[in-house]
Design an enzyme around this catalytic site. Structure first.
Site, PDB file in Angstrom:
ATOM      1  N   ALA A 125       0.878  -1.181   0.000  1.00 33.55           N
ATOM      2  CA  ALA A 125       0.000   0.000   0.000  1.00 33.55           C
ATOM      3  C   ALA A 125       0.907   1.221   0.000  1.00 33.55           C
ATOM      4  CB  ALA A 125      -0.931  -0.014   1.209  1.00 33.55           C
ATOM      5  N   ALA A 127       1.355   4.437  -1.827  1.00 31.43           N
ATOM      6  CA  ALA A 127       1.230   5.892  -1.972  1.00 31.43           C
ATOM      7  C   ALA A 127       1.176   6.559  -0.593  1.00 31.43           C
ATOM      8  CB  ALA A 127      -0.012   6.228  -2.783  1.00 31.43           C
ATOM      9  N   PRO A 128       1.710   7.781  -0.500  1.00 31.67           N
ATOM     10  CA  PRO A 128       2.260   8.621  -1.574  1.00 31.67           C
ATOM     11  C   PRO A 128       3.707   8.334  -1.947  1.00 31.67           C
ATOM     12  CG  PRO A 128       2.278   9.843   0.474  1.00 31.67           C
ATOM     13  CD  PRO A 128       1.624   8.525   0.783  1.00 31.67           C
ATOM     14  N   GLY A 129       4.377   7.415  -1.228  1.00 29.99           N
ATOM     15  CA  GLY A 129       5.724   7.034  -1.630  1.00 29.99           C
ATOM     16  C   GLY A 129       6.798   7.213  -0.582  1.00 29.99           C
ATOM     17  N   GLU A 149      -0.488   0.315  -5.314  1.00 30.16           N
ATOM     18  CA  GLU A 149      -1.427   1.279  -4.748  1.00 30.16           C
ATOM     19  C   GLU A 149      -2.808   1.015  -5.323  1.00 30.16           C
ATOM     20  OE1 GLU A 149      -3.535   3.707  -2.761  1.00 30.16           O
ATOM     21  OE2 GLU A 149      -1.425   3.393  -2.236  1.00 30.16           O
ATOM     22  N   ASP A 176      -6.094  -4.234  -5.823  1.00 33.43           N
ATOM     23  CA  ASP A 176      -6.452  -4.567  -4.458  1.00 33.43           C
ATOM     24  C   ASP A 176      -5.378  -5.533  -3.956  1.00 33.43           C
ATOM     25  OD1 ASP A 176      -7.554  -5.951  -2.201  1.00 33.43           O
ATOM     26  OD2 ASP A 176      -9.555  -5.325  -2.814  1.00 33.43           O
ATOM     27  N   ASP A 194       1.774  -1.533   5.054  1.00 36.26           N
ATOM     28  CA  ASP A 194       1.342  -0.390   5.856  1.00 36.26           C
ATOM     29  C   ASP A 194      -0.148  -0.256   5.584  1.00 36.26           C
ATOM     30  OD1 ASP A 194       1.849   1.843   7.607  1.00 36.26           O
ATOM     31  OD2 ASP A 194       1.555   3.130   5.868  1.00 36.26           O
ATOM     32  N   CYS A 247      -1.237   3.425  11.257  1.00 37.88           N
ATOM     33  CA  CYS A 247      -1.155   4.689  12.005  1.00 37.88           C
ATOM     34  C   CYS A 247      -2.377   4.817  12.904  1.00 37.88           C
ATOM     35  CB  CYS A 247      -1.025   5.886  11.059  1.00 37.88           C
ATOM     36  SG  CYS A 247      -2.380   6.074   9.887  1.00 37.88           S
TER      37      CYS A 247
END
EC number: 2.1.1.178
Length: 479
Positions: A125, A127-129, A149, A176, A194, A247
């Site tokens: 997963a 993005a954003p990098g 992504e 997915d 993540d 997070c």
């Protein structure tokens, strides 16, 4: 530092009281959540060493505090933040650093702990990098990274950040993440998941992050996370390392997801304790060996990180039902490959055996060698870097290749002044006092490549991509 009003649902506060260890203060948790987040950056060691970067920015008076779990990471304070956004500095525009939250540097630190040197990595997963670029730096731009992504709108941002940072070893996919266990079984040395989550840890950045929070949504998200982790575990080779991170702060999306994997696959799953990852890591350590980072512990975002090893092979998942389609590229070899390589070298573009030449009609690309065994198994959104487009008079070298491959000490390199560099980023032609001698010019600033350009008389014709051209205040302070 000023407080800001965070929205806390009552059920969330109850849940946090239950989840928080008795060694931590709940009042300090609330207080930490009310403080704005400290800004932090990660130096891009593909382009510059930490020591050289610190010497470069020393005249600016930036206050940098080392982040304990990332040698190249720093919390940053600047007096001129309002006058000049960090993203408009010359060092950011040329890819010397990435603006990245300190906690989000933890998963990659865990992935490469204990001298781990994976050659084929998936960022499920991506993005954003921030983590993909951090992984690439740890790999020294060698091996390969499959950066996936699911959100179509975020793939473009992911590619832009990869290009700005000069990364050449990455393939992008748009799926997915639940497809990879079946599509690419036991193909990766290391995987970072993540996972999408409820975002409870980001309230210091977004005071309204919990507006749509509910215990029921946590359970729904955890169900998706289990499926993603299951897929990632199947895509991991035996002996490989998987890092699962979020997070968020609740146990359902964190410890419980990892324990579910252990219950499902038993001895095939080994939890690798993270208590020695950095000094004081034990302050966030769970009984299982995970890091459950509440925001008051290290004055950062709330975060969770688990590291595990796959101890044995698993039965394959059902084969995917989709068709990949014909691969539109062919390898470029022999005399043609030599001609392209010599022409590229002549303008300062250099690469090694980790990258192989491929062709699609008039396009010439460089693909990481480690990705070639995945060709035909999955459809790529973008693979490697586009090197050039061929035409009657030679090659039109691409901007992303220049940023990733150019040698700033090449004979055709032409160092711009600070005013000229700002003009370059605004998309304007350069009129140097002493024009370069060569017609093909490798434009540099701070000895970093900015692009390849043509000299036309006394003028350097700007080749900076139109979509990257900047307006407003840049690093000289002029609009």
């Amino acid at each position: 530092m000023a407080q800001h009003a965070v929205y806390f649902p009552d059920a969330f506060l109850t849940q946090m009281r239950e989840a928080m260890p008795s060694t931590l203060s709940f009042d300090e948790f609330i207080s930490a959540c009310q403080r704005p987040l400290r800004r932090s950056i990660r130096i891009n060691t593909l382009k510059i060493s930490v020591a050289d970067f610190l010497a470069l920015i020393a005249p600016y008076g930036w206050s940098l505090t080392p982040i304990p779990w990332c040698h190249e990471g720093f919390w940053i304070e600047r007096d001129d933040e309002e006058a000049l956004p960090l993203g408009s500095t010359a060092e950011h525009l040329s890819g010397l650093f990435y603006i990245q939250e300190a906690s989000s540097m933890l998963p990659v630190a865990a992935l490469f702990a204990d001298d781990n040197h994976p050659q084929r990595v998936m960022d499920m997963a991506a993005a954003p990098g921030s983590k993909t670029t951090q992984i690439a730096a740890r790999m020294g731009n060698r091996g390969t990274i499959l950066a996936n992504e699911f959100s179509a709108s975020r793939v473009k941002v992911l590619h832009a950040n990869i290009s700005r940072c000069g990364i050449a070893n990455t393939a992008l996919t748009h799926f997915d993440g639940r497809v990879f266990g079946a599509a690419l079984p036991e193909m990766f040395d290391a995987i970072l998941l993540d996972a999408p989550c409820s975002g409870e840890g980001v309230v210091r950045k977004d005071p309204d992050a919990l507006k749509n929070w509910s215990p029921e949504s946590n359970l729904d998200i955890a169900a998706t996370q289990r499926e993603l982790l299951d897929s990632a575990f199947h895509a991991l080779r035996p002996g490989g390392t998987l890092v699962y991170s979020t997070c968020t702060l609740n146990r359902q999306e964190n410890e419980a997801v990892c324990l579910w994997l252990k219950e499902t696959y038993a001895d095939a799953v080994e939890f690798l304790p993270l208590g020695d990852l950095f000094p004081d890591a034990d302050r966030a350590l769970t009984p299982e060996g995970f890091l459950h980072v509440f925001p008051q512990i290290y004055d950062c975002e709330g975060f969770f990180v688990a590291r595990l090893r796959k101890m044995s092979s698993l039965p394959a998942m059902p084969a995917p039902g989709y068709k990949v389609g014909a691969f539109p590229f062919t390898p470029l070899k022999g005399r043609e490959a030599l001609h392209v390589t010599q022409a590229a070298n002549a303008v300062g573009l250099l690469w090694d055996e980790n990258l192989h030449l491929w062709q699609r009609e008039k396009e010439v690309w460089l693909f990481p060698a480690e990705i070639e065994s995945l060709i035909g198994k999955v459809r790529f959104s973008r693979l490697g870097i586009k090197l050039a487009e061929s035409h009657n008079k030679g090659y039109r070298w691409q901007h992303e290749a220049t940023i990733a491959l150019a040698c700033p000490t090449h004979a055709h390199a032409f160092e711009l002044s600070v005013q000229e560099a700002e003009e370059w980023y605004r998309g304007r032609d350069i009129y140097p006092q002493t024009p370069p001698a060569a017609d093909d010019v490798l434009v540099t600033f701070q000895h970093q490549p900015l692009g390849l350009a043509k000299r036309i008389g006394a003028r350097i014709k700007n080749s900076y991509p139109r979509e990257l051209v900047r307006d407003g205040k840049l690093f000289t302070g002029n609009s």
